[in-house]
Design an enzyme around this catalytic site. Structure first.
Site, PDB file in Angstrom:
ATOM      1  N   ASP A   1      39.642  35.656  52.728  1.00  0.00           N
ATOM      2  CA  ASP A   1      40.987  35.802  53.282  1.00  0.00           C
ATOM      3  C   ASP A   1      40.919  36.219  54.745  1.00  0.00           C
ATOM      4  O   ASP A   1      41.638  35.680  55.603  1.00  0.00           O
ATOM      5  CB  ASP A   1      41.757  36.832  52.458  1.00  0.00           C
TER       6      ASP A   1
ATOM      7  N   GLU B   1      39.941  31.049  48.644  1.00  0.00           N
ATOM      8  CA  GLU B   1      39.536  32.127  49.548  1.00  0.00           C
ATOM      9  C   GLU B   1      38.140  32.635  49.190  1.00  0.00           C
ATOM     10  O   GLU B   1      37.341  32.948  50.083  1.00  0.00           O
ATOM     11  CB  GLU B   1      40.557  33.256  49.497  1.00  0.00           C
TER      12      GLU B   1
END
Length: 269
Positions: free
Chosen positions: A84, A152
């Site tokens: 992320d 992610e």
């Protein structure tokens, strides 16, 4: 480095598949552990892996967490956290160079649309990440965000295995085109309510705070936030991630504040 899809490289990747199975069975101590065949994924994203364990870990949902010999719990949440951050940094770098005349507000607004749950989920679907996930059967039904979360984690694995430059290439090849395909929908549906709230309270000289009120994990993650304005609770929102819950809480707060402000103005008039 871009993978040249030769017969030799394909054979090498297939050989790696057998090594993964052996490694994962040793880690588990049995021969029943499901080991996904990641070769089609590697060919799709054009990567020759160095540390194959990272990619296997990226595919392990927390519903199938295992423990290694040292007692460490293994699932993809740490890689998701890293991915992320890398995704956001990469997108910020991309936008900074692409739009040299944009101010901070314009860059931030576009970044919020690019680094968004709908875009990440769509990229995960296009890569067919559900084919490689190690999870309980009901996990995908309980949360569509598994696609974005796994993406992610995959980005985190690529970053650790291939480096930042190759990760940027992956993002430019998969995230940016998907965003462009979804742009008409994204601009309408993804509004940064949190940024709007911050601008609103600053304009009216108010303090604000997002407080996590509740976090339940069954049957899937659900976060609930309350927005406090000048030390008083106002709006409330829930979501499958902290970011989504804060956005919902900000939207609820904005609606309540604007209604109260409008009513106050009407009374003064």
């Amino acid at each position: 480095m871009t993978l040249r899809r030769t017969s030799k490289s394909r054979a090498w990747l297939r050989e790696l598949g057998e090594r993964w199975k052996h490694w994962w069975r040793r880690l588990r101590g049995d021969d029943k552990e499901y080991v996904p065949d990641l070769i089609p994924l590697f060919e799709r994203i054009d990567i020759v892996p160095v540390r194959t364990d990272l990619y296997l870990l990226a595919m392990r949902h927390r519903s199938c967490t295992i423990t290694d010999e040292q007692g460490t719990k293994l699932n993809n949440e740490r890689l998701e956290f890293l991915g992320d951050a890398v995704l956001e940094a990469s997108v910020c770098t991309y936008l900074y160079h692409l739009h040299p005349t944009w101010d901070e507000g314009e860059l931030s607004k576009c970044k919020s649309s690019l680094v968004s749950r709908p875009v990440n989920n769509e990229v995960g679907r296009r890569l067919h990440l559900e084919r490689y996930l190690i999870m309980v059967p009901s996990a995908l039904d309980n949360s569509v965000d598994i696609y974005g979360n796994t993406l992610e984690a995959l980005i985190g694995a690529i970053y650790l295995d291939q480096g930042y430059a190759r990760t940027q290439e992956f993002i430019r090849e998969h995230i940016i085109p998907t965003y462009r395909d979804m742009r008409a929908h994204t601009v309408v549906s993804i509004q940064n309510f949190k940024s709007e709230l911050i601008e609103w309270v600053q304009k009216h000289h108010l303090s604000h705070e997002f407080r996590l009120e509740e976090h339940s994990m069954e049957p899937h993650d659900l976060f609930t936030y309350t927005v406090w304005i000048d030390d008083k609770p106002v709006g409330r929102g829930s979501g499958s991630s902290k970011k989504r819950a804060q956005q919902e809480a900000a939207r609820d707060t904005l609606e309540l504040l604007k209604k109260a402000y409008t009513k106050l103005q009407e009374q003064e008039d």
